[in-house]
Motif scaffolding. Structure first.
Motif, PDB file in Angstrom:
ATOM      1  N   GLU A  82       0.824  -1.215   0.000  1.00  0.00           N
ATOM      2  CA  GLU A  82       0.000   0.000   0.000  1.00  0.00           C
ATOM      3  C   GLU A  82       0.856   1.262   0.000  1.00  0.00           C
ATOM      4  OE1 GLU A  82      -2.955  -0.008   3.038  1.00  0.00           O
ATOM      5  OE2 GLU A  82      -3.631  -2.023   2.517  1.00  0.00           O
ATOM      6  N   ALA A  83       1.914   1.267   0.790  1.00  0.00           N
ATOM      7  CA  ALA A  83       2.801   2.433   0.839  1.00  0.00           C
ATOM      8  C   ALA A  83       3.509   2.630  -0.496  1.00  0.00           C
ATOM      9  CB  ALA A  83       3.820   2.268   1.963  1.00  0.00           C
ATOM     10  N   LEU A  84       3.946   1.532  -1.119  1.00  0.00           N
ATOM     11  CA  LEU A  84       4.629   1.624  -2.408  1.00  0.00           C
ATOM     12  C   LEU A  84       3.679   2.092  -3.502  1.00  0.00           C
ATOM     13  CD1 LEU A  84       7.249   1.262  -3.949  1.00  0.00           C
ATOM     14  CD2 LEU A  84       6.644  -1.129  -4.298  1.00  0.00           C
ATOM     15  N   SER A  85       2.449   1.616  -3.501  1.00  0.00           N
ATOM     16  CA  SER A  85       1.497   2.070  -4.513  1.00  0.00           C
ATOM     17  C   SER A  85       1.170   3.553  -4.345  1.00  0.00           C
ATOM     18  CB  SER A  85       0.228   1.225  -4.494  1.00  0.00           C
ATOM     19  OG  SER A  85      -0.431   1.330  -3.263  1.00  0.00           O
ATOM     20  N   ALA A  86       1.166   4.050  -3.108  1.00  0.00           N
ATOM     21  CA  ALA A  86       0.951   5.482  -2.875  1.00  0.00           C
ATOM     22  C   ALA A  86       2.131   6.297  -3.406  1.00  0.00           C
ATOM     23  CB  ALA A  86       0.758   5.749  -1.392  1.00  0.00           C
ATOM     24  N   VAL A  87       3.344   5.796  -3.224  1.00  0.00           N
ATOM     25  CA  VAL A  87       4.539   6.478  -3.749  1.00  0.00           C
ATOM     26  C   VAL A  87       4.491   6.500  -5.274  1.00  0.00           C
ATOM     27  CG1 VAL A  87       7.046   6.301  -3.993  1.00  0.00           C
ATOM     28  CG2 VAL A  87       5.995   5.992  -1.763  1.00  0.00           C
ATOM     29  N   ILE A  88       4.124   5.378  -5.880  1.00  0.00           N
ATOM     30  CA  ILE A  88       4.054   5.284  -7.342  1.00  0.00           C
ATOM     31  C   ILE A  88       3.015   6.253  -7.898  1.00  0.00           C
ATOM     32  CG2 ILE A  88       3.374   3.756  -9.246  1.00  0.00           C
ATOM     33  CD1 ILE A  88       4.728   1.475  -7.662  1.00  0.00           C
ATOM     34  N   ALA A  89       1.882   6.377  -7.232  1.00  0.00           N
ATOM     35  CA  ALA A  89       0.826   7.273  -7.704  1.00  0.00           C
ATOM     36  C   ALA A  89       1.273   8.738  -7.698  1.00  0.00           C
ATOM     37  CB  ALA A  89      -0.417   7.110  -6.842  1.00  0.00           C
ATOM     38  N   GLY A  90       2.103   9.118  -6.751  1.00  0.00           N
ATOM     39  CA  GLY A  90       2.545  10.500  -6.663  1.00  0.00           C
ATOM     40  C   GLY A  90       3.875  10.785  -7.332  1.00  0.00           C
ATOM     41  N   LEU A  91       4.448   9.793  -7.982  1.00  0.00           N
ATOM     42  CA  LEU A  91       5.770   9.916  -8.586  1.00  0.00           C
ATOM     43  C   LEU A  91       5.694  10.591  -9.952  1.00  0.00           C
ATOM     44  CD1 LEU A  91       8.629   8.965  -7.780  1.00  0.00           C
ATOM     45  CD2 LEU A  91       8.196   6.890  -9.065  1.00  0.00           C
ATOM     46  N   ALA A  92       6.568  11.540 -10.194  1.00  0.00           N
ATOM     47  CA  ALA A  92       6.648  12.203 -11.499  1.00  0.00           C
ATOM     48  C   ALA A  92       7.475  11.345 -12.452  1.00  0.00           C
ATOM     49  CB  ALA A  92       7.293  13.570 -11.344  1.00  0.00           C
ATOM     50  N   PHE A  93       7.156  11.413 -13.739  1.00  0.00           N
ATOM     51  CA  PHE A  93       7.890  10.635 -14.733  1.00  0.00           C
ATOM     52  C   PHE A  93       9.322  11.139 -14.874  1.00  0.00           C
ATOM     53  CE2 PHE A  93       3.521   9.896 -16.156  1.00  0.00           C
ATOM     54  CZ  PHE A  93       3.548   8.510 -16.237  1.00  0.00           C
ATOM     55  N   GLY A  94      10.266  10.198 -14.931  1.00  0.00           N
ATOM     56  CA  GLY A  94      11.657  10.523 -15.191  1.00  0.00           C
ATOM     57  C   GLY A  94      12.439  11.103 -14.037  1.00  0.00           C
ATOM     58  N   LYS A  95      11.854  11.201 -12.866  1.00  0.00           N
ATOM     59  CA  LYS A  95      12.543  11.765 -11.695  1.00  0.00           C
ATOM     60  C   LYS A  95      12.996  10.631 -10.781  1.00  0.00           C
ATOM     61  CE  LYS A  95      11.585  16.107 -12.564  1.00  0.00           C
ATOM     62  NZ  LYS A  95      12.480  17.201 -12.611  1.00  0.00           N
ATOM     63  N   LEU A  96      14.277  10.490 -10.618  1.00  0.00           N
ATOM     64  CA  LEU A  96      14.835   9.492  -9.702  1.00  0.00           C
ATOM     65  C   LEU A  96      14.619   9.969  -8.277  1.00  0.00           C
ATOM     66  CD1 LEU A  96      16.505   6.851  -9.730  1.00  0.00           C
ATOM     67  CD2 LEU A  96      18.521   8.268  -9.453  1.00  0.00           C
ATOM     68  N   GLN A  97      14.078   9.087  -7.434  1.00  0.00           N
ATOM     69  CA  GLN A  97      13.737   9.464  -6.076  1.00  0.00           C
ATOM     70  C   GLN A  97      14.179   8.365  -5.124  1.00  0.00           C
ATOM     71  OE1 GLN A  97       9.642  10.743  -5.556  1.00  0.00           O
ATOM     72  NE2 GLN A  97       9.574   9.766  -3.558  1.00  0.00           N
ATOM     73  N   LYS A  98      14.720   8.747  -3.985  1.00  0.00           N
ATOM     74  CA  LYS A  98      15.088   7.779  -2.959  1.00  0.00           C
ATOM     75  C   LYS A  98      13.814   7.201  -2.380  1.00  0.00           C
ATOM     76  CE  LYS A  98      18.331   6.885   0.641  1.00  0.00           C
ATOM     77  NZ  LYS A  98      18.896   5.694   0.077  1.00  0.00           N
ATOM     78  N   LEU A  99      13.756   5.885  -2.278  1.00  0.00           N
ATOM     79  CA  LEU A  99      12.579   5.192  -1.767  1.00  0.00           C
ATOM     80  C   LEU A  99      12.725   4.972  -0.279  1.00  0.00           C
ATOM     81  CD1 LEU A  99       9.914   3.809  -2.449  1.00  0.00           C
ATOM     82  CD2 LEU A  99      11.178   1.720  -2.857  1.00  0.00           C
ATOM     83  N   ASP A 100      11.926   5.700   0.496  1.00  0.00           N
ATOM     84  CA  ASP A 100      11.944   5.604   1.959  1.00  0.00           C
ATOM     85  C   ASP A 100      10.566   5.217   2.443  1.00  0.00           C
ATOM     86  OD1 ASP A 100      14.640   6.413   2.292  1.00  0.00           O
ATOM     87  OD2 ASP A 100      14.046   8.487   2.006  1.00  0.00           O
ATOM     88  N   ILE A 101      10.306   3.913   2.526  1.00  0.00           N
ATOM     89  CA  ILE A 101       9.022   3.452   3.070  1.00  0.00           C
ATOM     90  C   ILE A 101       9.271   2.399   4.127  1.00  0.00           C
ATOM     91  CG2 ILE A 101       7.594   4.001   1.099  1.00  0.00           C
ATOM     92  CD1 ILE A 101       7.707   1.085   0.264  1.00  0.00           C
TER      93      ILE A 101
END
Length: 67
Positions: free
Chosen positions: A48-67
């Motif tokens: 659930e936390a990962l799907s929330a991160v994916i929904a708010g993620l912009a295309f092409g932007k590398l982001q540190k995954l902190d869940i």
């Protein structure tokens, strides 16, 4: 671990990449599919936390995954 959302073109769907600290690709899956087998990536129980991160993620932007 890092996450990036890759924009698909025409009939190619959007994809999600998970990369480790050295930016080596460790997972590659479609953004619109249910998340499965996350235990092998150390993300078991965090669907659930990962799907929330994916929904708010912009295309092409590398982001540190902190869940």
């Amino acid at each position: 671990m890092y996450i990036i959302k890759v924009k698909g073109k025409a009939k190619i769907p959007d994809y999600i990449q998970l990369r480790d600290e050295q930016f080596v690709l460790i997972a590659y899956f479609r953004a619109d599919r249910p998340l499965k087998n996350l235990e092998r990536y150390g993300l078991g129980g965090k669907e659930e936390a990962l799907s929330a991160v994916i929904a708010g993620l912009a295309f092409g932007k590398l982001q540190k995954l902190d869940i």
